[in-house]
Motif scaffolding. Structure first.
Motif, mmCIF file in Angstrom:
data_model
loop_
_atom_site.group_PDB
_atom_site.id
_atom_site.type_symbol
_atom_site.label_atom_id
_atom_site.label_comp_id
_atom_site.label_asym_id
_atom_site.label_seq_id
_atom_site.Cartn_x
_atom_site.Cartn_y
_atom_site.Cartn_z
ATOM 1 N N ALA A 49 0.837 -1.191 0.000
ATOM 2 C CA ALA A 49 0.000 0.000 0.000
ATOM 3 C C ALA A 49 0.878 1.248 0.000
ATOM 4 O O ALA A 49 2.097 1.173 0.214
ATOM 5 C CB ALA A 49 -0.922 -0.006 1.213
ATOM 6 N N ALA A 50 0.266 2.365 -0.227
ATOM 7 C CA ALA A 50 0.999 3.626 -0.348
ATOM 8 C C ALA A 50 1.852 3.907 0.882
ATOM 9 O O ALA A 50 1.425 3.687 2.016
ATOM 10 C CB ALA A 50 0.018 4.771 -0.566
ATOM 11 N N SER A 51 3.067 4.372 0.629
ATOM 12 C CA SER A 51 3.948 4.777 1.714
ATOM 13 C C SER A 51 3.383 6.041 2.363
ATOM 14 O O SER A 51 3.029 6.998 1.673
ATOM 15 C CB SER A 51 5.360 5.056 1.178
ATOM 16 N N SER A 52 3.293 6.026 3.685
ATOM 17 C CA SER A 52 2.775 7.192 4.413
ATOM 18 C C SER A 52 3.940 8.024 4.925
ATOM 19 O O SER A 52 4.849 7.504 5.568
ATOM 20 C CB SER A 52 1.899 6.746 5.587
ATOM 21 N N ILE A 53 3.923 9.303 4.618
ATOM 22 C CA ILE A 53 4.989 10.197 5.052
ATOM 23 C C ILE A 53 4.376 11.437 5.690
ATOM 24 O O ILE A 53 3.216 11.771 5.438
ATOM 25 C CB ILE A 53 5.905 10.612 3.881
ATOM 26 N N ILE A 54 5.158 12.081 6.523
ATOM 27 C CA ILE A 54 4.762 13.353 7.117
ATOM 28 C C ILE A 54 5.805 14.391 6.721
ATOM 29 O O ILE A 54 6.999 14.200 6.949
ATOM 30 C CB ILE A 54 4.662 13.257 8.646
ATOM 31 N N ILE A 55 5.366 15.454 6.114
ATOM 32 C CA ILE A 55 6.254 16.548 5.716
ATOM 33 C C ILE A 55 6.034 17.695 6.690
ATOM 34 O O ILE A 55 4.923 18.217 6.810
ATOM 35 C CB ILE A 55 5.979 16.999 4.281
ATOM 36 N N GLU A 56 7.083 18.054 7.394
ATOM 37 C CA GLU A 56 6.985 19.106 8.409
ATOM 38 C C GLU A 56 7.725 20.341 7.925
ATOM 39 O O GLU A 56 8.918 20.293 7.633
ATOM 40 C CB GLU A 56 7.578 18.613 9.726
ATOM 41 N N PHE A 57 7.014 21.432 7.872
ATOM 42 C CA PHE A 57 7.582 22.677 7.361
ATOM 43 C C PHE A 57 8.160 23.521 8.492
ATOM 44 O O PHE A 57 7.599 23.600 9.579
ATOM 45 C CB PHE A 57 6.507 23.515 6.659
ATOM 46 N N ASP A 58 9.297 24.153 8.213
ATOM 47 C CA ASP A 58 9.813 25.238 9.042
ATOM 48 C C ASP A 58 9.415 26.553 8.391
ATOM 49 O O ASP A 58 9.261 26.634 7.168
ATOM 50 C CB ASP A 58 11.349 25.188 9.142
ATOM 51 N N MET A 59 9.284 27.591 9.225
ATOM 52 C CA MET A 59 9.050 28.918 8.652
ATOM 53 C C MET A 59 10.218 29.273 7.749
ATOM 54 O O MET A 59 11.370 28.914 8.015
ATOM 55 C CB MET A 59 8.918 29.962 9.760
ATOM 56 N N ASP A 60 9.915 29.939 6.669
ATOM 57 C CA ASP A 60 10.951 30.305 5.710
ATOM 58 C C ASP A 60 11.820 31.424 6.279
ATOM 59 O O ASP A 60 11.380 32.556 6.439
ATOM 60 C CB ASP A 60 10.311 30.779 4.406
ATOM 61 N N ASN A 61 13.060 31.078 6.624
ATOM 62 C CA ASN A 61 13.993 32.054 7.164
ATOM 63 C C ASN A 61 14.986 32.547 6.123
ATOM 64 O O ASN A 61 16.044 33.058 6.458
ATOM 65 C CB ASN A 61 14.764 31.449 8.347
ATOM 66 N N ARG A 62 14.652 32.354 4.867
ATOM 67 C CA ARG A 62 15.556 32.775 3.803
ATOM 68 C C ARG A 62 14.859 33.809 2.932
ATOM 69 O O ARG A 62 13.680 33.684 2.616
ATOM 70 C CB ARG A 62 15.991 31.578 2.949
ATOM 71 N N ILE A 63 15.618 34.825 2.588
ATOM 72 C CA ILE A 63 15.126 35.867 1.695
ATOM 73 C C ILE A 63 16.094 35.968 0.523
ATOM 74 O O ILE A 63 17.298 36.134 0.725
ATOM 75 C CB ILE A 63 15.020 37.224 2.419
ATOM 76 N N PHE A 64 15.561 35.838 -0.672
ATOM 77 C CA PHE A 64 16.401 35.821 -1.879
ATOM 78 C C PHE A 64 17.491 34.748 -1.771
ATOM 79 O O PHE A 64 18.608 34.937 -2.244
ATOM 80 C CB PHE A 64 17.041 37.195 -2.123
ATOM 81 N N GLY A 65 17.150 33.624 -1.113
ATOM 82 C CA GLY A 65 18.099 32.532 -1.008
ATOM 83 C C GLY A 65 19.158 32.696 0.067
ATOM 84 O O GLY A 65 20.040 31.864 0.200
ATOM 85 N N LEU A 66 19.097 33.783 0.848
ATOM 86 C CA LEU A 66 20.081 34.047 1.895
ATOM 87 C C LEU A 66 19.414 33.965 3.257
ATOM 88 O O LEU A 66 18.206 34.172 3.386
ATOM 89 C CB LEU A 66 20.694 35.437 1.705
ATOM 90 N N PRO A 67 20.179 33.650 4.315
ATOM 91 C CA PRO A 67 19.596 33.586 5.651
ATOM 92 C C PRO A 67 18.936 34.901 6.025
ATOM 93 O O PRO A 67 19.454 35.989 5.751
ATOM 94 C CB PRO A 67 20.814 33.294 6.550
ATOM 95 N N ARG A 68 17.752 34.782 6.658
ATOM 96 C CA ARG A 68 16.987 35.971 7.016
ATOM 97 C C ARG A 68 17.794 36.915 7.903
ATOM 98 O O ARG A 68 17.762 38.136 7.749
ATOM 99 C CB ARG A 68 15.697 35.562 7.730
ATOM 100 N N GLU A 69 18.579 36.339 8.889
ATOM 101 C CA GLU A 69 19.348 37.183 9.802
ATOM 102 C C GLU A 69 20.357 38.034 9.053
ATOM 103 O O GLU A 69 20.551 39.214 9.344
ATOM 104 C CB GLU A 69 20.066 36.320 10.850
ATOM 105 N N LEU A 70 21.036 37.435 8.049
ATOM 106 C CA LEU A 70 22.021 38.170 7.268
ATOM 107 C C LEU A 70 21.357 39.277 6.463
ATOM 108 O O LEU A 70 21.857 40.410 6.397
ATOM 109 C CB LEU A 70 22.765 37.207 6.338
ATOM 110 N N VAL A 71 20.215 38.965 5.858
ATOM 111 C CA VAL A 71 19.524 39.963 5.042
ATOM 112 C C VAL A 71 19.039 41.113 5.910
ATOM 113 O O VAL A 71 19.172 42.290 5.551
ATOM 114 C CB VAL A 71 18.348 39.314 4.290
ATOM 115 N N VAL A 72 18.491 40.785 7.100
ATOM 116 C CA VAL A 72 17.989 41.833 7.998
ATOM 117 C C VAL A 72 19.123 42.720 8.487
ATOM 118 O O VAL A 72 19.025 43.951 8.515
ATOM 119 C CB VAL A 72 17.238 41.202 9.187
ATOM 120 N N ALA A 73 20.276 42.096 8.905
ATOM 121 C CA ALA A 73 21.424 42.869 9.379
ATOM 122 C C ALA A 73 21.974 43.765 8.274
ATOM 123 O O ALA A 73 22.296 44.945 8.499
ATOM 124 C CB ALA A 73 22.512 41.935 9.890
ATOM 125 N N THR A 74 22.079 43.228 7.067
ATOM 126 C CA THR A 74 22.572 44.018 5.934
ATOM 127 C C THR A 74 21.637 45.173 5.629
ATOM 128 O O THR A 74 22.067 46.300 5.366
ATOM 129 C CB THR A 74 22.725 43.117 4.694
#
Length: 399
Positions: A298-323
């Motif tokens: 039978a179908a494989s059961s999976i759980i996909i758990e999302f984190d909040m997106d901390n990247r802006i334009f592919g860069l870490p949010r902290e770096l983008v905010v500090a810059t």
């Protein structure tokens, strides 16, 4: 579904037989069929084109009478999802089926037709790449392999325009007869539901006494589709707090897309083997997983758990905010410096204009005074000359 062409009613009769099949009978033959029926949402549409069925005649194996609806339209050329592609409004039968496909979110669709002995998979339209061809061909092969003769690839249809051997009895639809506006193309593109078309017999409208044989040949294949619909992968998409994410996009092998429904649930059919899946949702980091699909489980059961997106334009949010903060600070300081310089320059200009205006006023006053002095001098001379002249005249008269 069946009966999109009214002159091929075998599929309609087979689906009506499925409806009459009792759970008790299935349980006696194989117990797990009962569980499948209890756990599967089965929607049966026996005849899409009843008007054509009324026009068609029994024992007519190659006649086109009844192929179209009462308006003379071949319904399998009327399924266009984009209004720009159609020249007229869809037929009532077409509109009803299109709404059904789009509203319910099905996992698999099987359409029954006639006039040949094979299974086709999307697309019917020409020059259209098939992103999930391996899965579509696999589903078609499962049906053909459970049929006693279809998988042999020899159609045995003397009146059919289809010639030669068909490997495994499976063919891409466009290779048989390419056309636009087919129901299975619409199901794949707009319903996100894989659909295969089964051609159940060489004769379009065989005589009634052949139906029992045709049912025996297709019964196992039809029930095998109930098994396949529970395979592939299924799962739930949620965030770190456990909240289900509705409307998340699940991308299969970089192509086919399905979307999570209520409760964050999704289910997609895939051919046996290894597959890459990506989960995308707005405001969350993209997730990737590799899954293994088995043809026996039978179908494989999976759980996909999302984190909040901390990247802006592919860069870490902290770096983008500090810059961004540093850039704003530098911009503010630069603006202050420019304002100070401009202000000082403006003050100097004002002082210069003030002094120039003062000098000009002093100069004007001096010129005015000089002018007045000259006039006074001139008048005094004039008065003096006149006085002296009078005195001279008076003095001369006395003499």
């Amino acid at each position: 579904m069946a009966g999109i062409h009214g002159n091929a009613p075998v599929g309609t009769e087979l689906l009506l037989e499925v409806c009459c099949l009792s759970v008790h009978q299935l349980w006696q033959e194989c117990g797990y069929y009962q569980g499948l029926i209890n756990e599967t949402r089965i929607v049966i549409l026996p005849s899409i084109n009843p008007d054509g069925r009324e026009q068609a005649k029994e024992k007519e194996c190659i006649s086109n009478v009844g192929m179209t609806n009462a308006n003379g339209k071949d319904l399998d050329t009327d399924f266009f999802g984009n209004a720009s592609q159609r020249s007229a409004e869809p037929q009532p039968e077409t509109r009803a089926v299109m709404d059904l496909i789009q509203e319910k979110g099905y996992t698999l669709s099987v359409a029954l037709d006639g006039g040949s002995l094979l299974v086709t998979y999307p697309y019917d339209k020409p020059v259209q790449p098939v992103e999930n061809e391996s899965t579509l061909r696999y589903l078609a092969t499962v049906y053909a392999n459970n049929h006693p003769t279809m998988h042999l690839g020899d159609t045995g249809c003397p009146n059919s325009s289809q010639m030669g051997n068909i490997p495994e009895g499976v063919l891409r639809a466009a290779e048989r007869h390419s056309h636009m506006g087919s129901m299975k193309d619409f199901s794949v593109d707009f319903g996100h539901c894989p659909e295969i078309t089964v051609y159940t017999s060489c004769c379009l409208f065989p005589q009634a006494d052949q139906l029992s044989v045709l049912w025996a040949e297709n019964r196992k294949s039809l029930l095998s589709m109930l098994v396949e619909v529970h395979k592939g992968i299924r799962g739930i998409v949620k965030d770190k707090s456990g909240k289900p994410i509705v409307g998340a996009m699940i991308v299969l092998n970089g192509g086919v897309q399905v979307f999570t429904s209520e409760g964050g649930y999704f289910h997609a059919l895939l051919s046996p083997g290894s597959h890459n899946i990506e989960a995308v949702a707005e405001g969350y980091q993209q997730q990737r997983q590799e899954v293994i699909v088995s043809s026996f489980e039978a179908a494989s059961s999976i759980i996909i758990e999302f984190d909040m997106d901390n990247r802006i334009f592919g860069l870490p949010r902290e770096l983008v905010v500090a810059t961004a903060a540093a850039a704003m600070t530098a911009l503010t300081i630069t603006a202050c410096i420019i304002w100070c310089v401009c202000s000082a320059k403006s003050n100097r200009q004002k002082d210069g204009f003030h002094r120039l205006r003062q000098h000009r006023d002093d100069y004007d006053d001096e010129i005015r005074l000089t002018s007045m002095g000259s006039k006074k001098s001139l008048l005094s001379h004039e008065f003096q000359d006149e006085s002296e002249s009078d005195e001279d005249t008076l003095y001369a008269n006395k003499l």
